[in-house]
Design an enzyme around this catalytic site. Sequence first.
Site, PDB file in Angstrom:
ATOM      1  CD  GLU A   1      37.903  33.449  30.078  1.00 32.04           C
ATOM      2  OE1 GLU A   1      38.174  34.891  30.019  1.00 32.04           O
ATOM      3  OE2 GLU A   1      38.451  32.981  31.061  1.00 32.04           O
TER       4      GLU A   1
ATOM      5  CE  LYS B   1      39.918  38.109  32.438  1.00 30.83           C
ATOM      6  NZ  LYS B   1      39.288  36.705  31.655  1.00 30.83           N
TER       7      LYS B   1
ATOM      8  CG  ASP C   1      30.476  52.781  28.945  1.00 30.67           C
ATOM      9  OD1 ASP C   1      31.313  51.958  28.729  1.00 30.67           O
ATOM     10  OD2 ASP C   1      30.651  53.989  28.878  1.00 30.67           O
TER      11      ASP C   1
ATOM     12  CG  HIS D   1      39.907  27.317  30.205  1.00 31.97           C
ATOM     13  ND1 HIS D   1      39.114  28.132  29.492  1.00 31.97           N
ATOM     14  CD2 HIS D   1      40.300  27.916  31.463  1.00 31.97           C
ATOM     15  CE1 HIS D   1      39.146  29.340  30.178  1.00 31.97           C
ATOM     16  NE2 HIS D   1      39.660  29.392  31.161  1.00 31.97           N
TER      17      HIS D   1
HETATM   18  C1  MEV Z   1      39.954  33.656  33.948  1.00 27.43           C
HETATM   19  O1  MEV Z   1      39.484  34.390  32.896  1.00 27.43           O
HETATM   20  C2  MEV Z   1      39.669  34.417  35.317  1.00 27.43           C
HETATM   21  C3  MEV Z   1      40.638  33.449  36.521  1.00 27.43           C
HETATM   22  O2  MEV Z   1      41.790  33.904  36.400  1.00 27.43           O
HETATM   23  C4  MEV Z   1      40.143  34.282  37.797  1.00 27.43           C
HETATM   24  C5  MEV Z   1      40.740  33.924  38.922  1.00 27.43           C
HETATM   25  O3  MEV Z   1      41.923  33.646  38.793  1.00 27.43           O
HETATM   26  O4  MEV Z   1      40.135  34.056  40.065  1.00 27.43           O
HETATM   27  C6  MEV Z   1      40.489  32.159  36.653  1.00 27.43           C
END
Ligand code: MEV
Length: 426
Positions: A80, A265, A281, A378
């Site tokens: 990413e 995430k 892992d 991005h």
């Molecule tokens: C994207 O890979 C991760 C985010 O969505 C994390 C977040 O929203 O805190 C930017």
Amino acid sequence: MTSRIPGFYRLDPDARLAALSERAVVPSECVERYRTQGLTLQDADLMVENVISTFALPNAVAVNFRINGVDRFVPMVVEEPSVVAAVSNMARLARVSGGFTADADDGVMIGQIQVVGVTDVEATVAAIEGARDELIACASGIHPRLVERGGGMRGLEVRHVRYDEPGYPPEDMVVVHFLLDCVDAMGANMVNTVAERLAGPIESLTGCRVALRILSNLADRRLARAEVSVPASAFGADGEQVAADIASAWRFAWADPYRAATHNKGVMNGIDAVCLATGNDWRAVEAGVHAFAARDGQYRPVTSWRFEGGVLKGRIEVPLQIGVVGGPIKVHPTVQDNLQLMGVTTARELAEVMAAVGLAQNMGALKALATEGIQAGHMRMHARTIAATAGAVPREVPHITARLCGEGEFSVERARELLDEIRSAG
Ligand code: MEV
């Protein structure tokens, strides 16, 4: 040794390797291996079944990290865009106040042995508890080399677990948890071996059948923590607002599992990338972190951010079942080189780095979300791909990228026009 290499991101991969090699963090034989070979097909074929090829991903290096007073370069394997740039930027901000502090528990994993067909729970629990010392002694003999390395059995607990899903007949089971300090290994094989070996003695003691014998990925005896304090001024002219907004974004995640999932995430963007780079892992780590995040009954963020007295204070606590020995770690040459590049020799040090990376990654995401949003970053990364697609050679890419971003126009046609322009200008 400093992990600051200003302009590192502007170099090409060869020049980055040279910069790391000059700082003696990448010995010359590793430089050559990084350039020419990763995992061979023969070794891949020994790792899993039905192999037809190997599969490459970017192996990038996060810069600027200072953890417990030690500067470290952090290899990250990730597909990413923006992840490595964001974490490096946050590590740079954190340096203002000395970087990150981190610590990790001993490498204690939990093994589970499930006793089923239990008719008298109390008697079954008592039979196992009465033989605790013998069971621990039996388990201790299974991995003598682990004991020599300072690990081994750390305890044995007996739990009553009740299946009571509405609409179905209830069921009582007794679950034995044993605690095994796996030191520098993740330890799955060692734990599972002990679980299987203790099954027979437990069946004899209880007269009941043992069903599952397997580690628990909720490795909550193997937590790692990191902290950082960043003065609001580090975030620029409107730093007070940015810091307050980061803390507010965290409160949103604390209160709402829909936001907490995305928040975590972002944390795992960093932790998983270091897991991959070090042959660990990541599915086990993911499972553990998310289960831990729900420990109070609601799924919560694994970090916390508070803005107090002009300082943004961040903290993370996560279970990290990772190792620096065993499994694919030994086989994969890039994993060995990455561990050397990071300068970690113990699982504890690696867990501390991962915790700091997770915290920094989260700070980067929340800062972006609280300010320009994440799309701008991005699109900047995307502009590089567009420039390359339009035919720009590496030295032309930064110029084309800057122009595309300045104009807010991200098309290959525009990149081609800009390329013609700079080439005809000589
Ligand atoms: C994207 O890979 C991760 C985010 O969505 C994390 C977040 O929203 O805190 C930017």
